[in-house]
Design an enzyme around this catalytic site. Structure first.
Site, PDB file in Angstrom:
ATOM      1  CG  ASP B 132     -52.266   7.643  24.475  1.00 15.94           C
ATOM      2  OD1 ASP B 132     -51.657   8.510  25.133  1.00 15.94           O
ATOM      3  OD2 ASP B 132     -52.184   6.422  24.704  1.00 15.94           O
ATOM      4  CE  LYS B 204     -51.984   3.349  22.755  1.00 18.22           C
ATOM      5  NZ  LYS B 204     -52.967   4.120  23.529  1.00 18.22           N
ATOM      6  CE  LYS B 240     -50.327   3.070  26.098  1.00 18.78           C
ATOM      7  NZ  LYS B 240     -51.293   4.124  26.456  1.00 18.78           N
TER       8      LYS B 240
END
Lengths: 291, 304
Positions: B132, B204, B240
């Site tokens: 991430d 995300k 996400k």
């Protein structure tokens, strides 16, 4: 020209706010005499009850963490606000129950006095219920009461206001958070009582008031695992059984008292610190003594 | 690159409309189970310890100890700091739960590029399946778009086989137009590194360290960028939302939004994740309530 009365629609009191029931249902509050409708009131659902328990669960540790003196101040403030709404409550009781104004004034006054009394108990009940135990060894040994947690109060029909206050005040002063299920027959005083709580510095979630049909809510109260004790009065056998069956699932404390309408005015019985005892847990501490 | 603009009023309206669907009984249960399987169980605190991560991994593999029939799914991944990747890798051995690691100088990204790239390489080496990354918001807001794109490309290359989730930190991007622009930029940069099969790149919303974190309108705008990319290229980018999703009901709202914006194909942990920790227990509470008919207490579930 005659004026059109504004009929009030009372909402629930949950987490310091006045939400409508999520179910969108309402009930009429009939007057004691005649076909008149006094007001409309929310018919709370089990989801409202769940929201109230969530709010109470979140509020309880902070309420218990306040000093007992501060809890006393806040409960005294409730009494002050109730005093300010004395006439409103007396009228609401008169119109919904049909009792005389003299009788309803007496009930409101007794309710105010009861709040003052339990405000006083907030920083004194622990001395009455707790103790210093004699043990055979060089130890100090204390037993102190601590609040049980989230308490659901199921109000009796009569006296509608005094019954509510008498069941609410004892667990509240000890640091429990309370969800009140109002009397189904006379729910108006309970709905107005929400306004007392909202204007007297009671932290959000410490007192929550649900109006609605008792039969619909009872089972879900009884088996809700986040409720730690139930305090009820004047229940029929079937309702008692529902409560005890559900409560057995996570061993809740259940206190069901039976009291005639007059007995609620008995100060000795109703304002004893032993009315607090069912809603505290006793903790015993061993401490080595200095010598 | 074509610039899309966002009608903020309509984005808010549309996002709010997804919260008004009635999802009950069987569909609710299906939604709750699906949401549980999409959770990236996350701990990103300075005080994280190996034992905290191990306990999180146990929770990830078996979210609930009680009997539920059919058995509940595991969550999608455990998300930790790079220094704890090896601990998570070991604890999750033999399960299908992925190890995700934040990297690139999370959460600020305010480090020299070579440090950020080394952060990624070490996390991958330690066994992370997913990385991430945070984008360089300073450069983005200053208009140095090319710099942001180049950095994403280099991070993607440093990931190798590991999947990449690109955190836009929408709470710092100020406008919906910027959210859309950053989404397009991130997707385009990742796609430029080579042929994508779908599912190996996510965008995300947030690190969870900045307020506001994930919101419905922001997620909607990002999903629309994903949809538009899919319609042109046929490649499915994952999504996400992270931070601020605590309640089962919110999770169901998000699933409705995914279904109605990008379609059923995205209703899988391969393409949609929730970055959350407390959401897991709320999902479990709802599942248990629906199964037993009794409301449960917070202490009925292990900490997440």
């Amino acid at each position: 020209m005659t004026r059109l009365n504004v009929l009030k629609t009372y909402k629930l009191y949950i987490n310091g706010a006045f939400p409508r029931t999520e179910s969108g249902r309402s009930m009429k509050v009939p007057a004691a005499k005649g076909a008149e409708v006094l007001a409309h009131i929310c018919q709370g659902s089990r989801k409202d009850m769940r929201n109230a328990v969530e709010a109470a669960r979140a509020a309880q540790p902070k309420w218990a963490g306040r000093t007992a003196y501060n809890r006393a101040q806040i409960m005294y403030r409730m009494a002050e606000m109730l005093e300010g709404k004395r006439d409103e409550f007396a009228e609401a009781l008169k119109h919904s129950t049909g009792n005389t104004i003299a009788a309803t004034r007496k009930e409101v006054d007794a309710s105010i006095d009861r709040l003052v009394c339990f405000a006083g108990w907030a920083d004194k009940y622990a001395q009455m219920l707790g103790c210093n135990n004699a043990v055979a060894g060089p130890y100090y040994n204390f037993t102190v009461p601590e609040p049980t947690g989230v308490i659901v109060v199921v109000c009796p029909d009569e006296p509608a206001l005094l019954g509510l206050v008498s069941l609410l005040a004892p667990p509240m002063c000890a640091g429990n958070a309370v969800v009140v299920i109002a009397s189904e027959k006379y729910s108006l005083p309970a709905a107005v009582f929400g306004e007392v709580c909202a204007t007297s510095d009671v932290p959000a979630g410490v007192v929550n008031i649900i109006t609605g049909k008792r039969a619909e809510l009872l089972e879900h109260i009884a088996n809700h695992r986040n409720v730690h004790a139930i305090s009820a009065a004047n229940m029929n056998k079937r309702d008692r059984a529902t409560l005890r069956m559900g409560a057995a699932e996570n061993v809740k404390r259940v206190s069901v008292i039976k009291r005639s309408a007059d007995a609620w005015f008995d100060v000795d019985a109703c304002e004893s610190p032993w009315t607090i005892e069912p809603f505290v847990e006793m903790k015993t501490i061993w401490h080595p003594s200095a010598t | 690159m074509m610039q899309h603009t966002v009608n903020a009023v309509m984005a808010d309206e549309r996002a709010a409309s997804f919260t008004r669907r009635s999802i009950k009984t069987d569909s609710k249960m299906q939604g709750l189970r699906l949401a549980l399987s999409m959770v990236d169980l996350t701990t990103l605190e300075g005080k994280d310890s190996p034992e905290k991560v191990r306990s999180l991994c146990r929770k990830a593999i078996q979210p609930y100890d009680g009997q539920i029939d059919p058995p509940l799914p595991s969550v999608a991944a455990v998300c930790v700091y790079p220094s704890l990747v090896s601990v998570a890798r070991k604890a999750l051995a033999g399960s299908n739960v992925k190890v995700a690691s934040v990297a690139t100088g999370f959460p600020s990204g305010q480090f020299p590029l070579d440090v950020r790239l080394r952060d990624v390489a070490e996390a991958v080496e330690a066994g992370a399946d997913e990385i991430d990354m945070v984008i360089n918001r300073g450069a983005f807001l200053a208009g140095r778009i090319g710099e942001v794109r180049d950095e994403i490309v280099q991070v993607k290359q440093a990931c190798g086989q590991a999947h990449l989730k690109i955190i836009l930190e929408t709470g710092e991007l100020e406008t919906y137009d910027n959210v859309r622009r950053a989404s397009d930029l991130a997707i385009e940069a990742a796609a430029s590194t080579g042929e994508l099969r779908g599912g190996e790149v996510f965008i995300k919303t947030s690190t969870g360290k900045v307020q506001p974190a994930a919101t419905m309108p922001v997620t909607l705008i990002m999903l629309e960028a994903i949809r538009d990319h899919y319609l042109v290229t046929g490649v499915r980018i994952g999504m996400k939302p992270a931070g601020g999703i605590r309640h089962a009901k919110q999770a169901l709202h998000y699933l409705v939004m995914v279904k109605e914006t990008v379609g059923d194909a995205w209703l899988t942990p391969e393409l949609f994740r929730f970055g959350a920790s407390s959401l897991t227990n709320d999902l479990l509470r709802q599942i248990v309530k629906t199964t037993t008919g009794r409301y449960s207490a917070a202490y009925d579930f292990s900490e997440a």
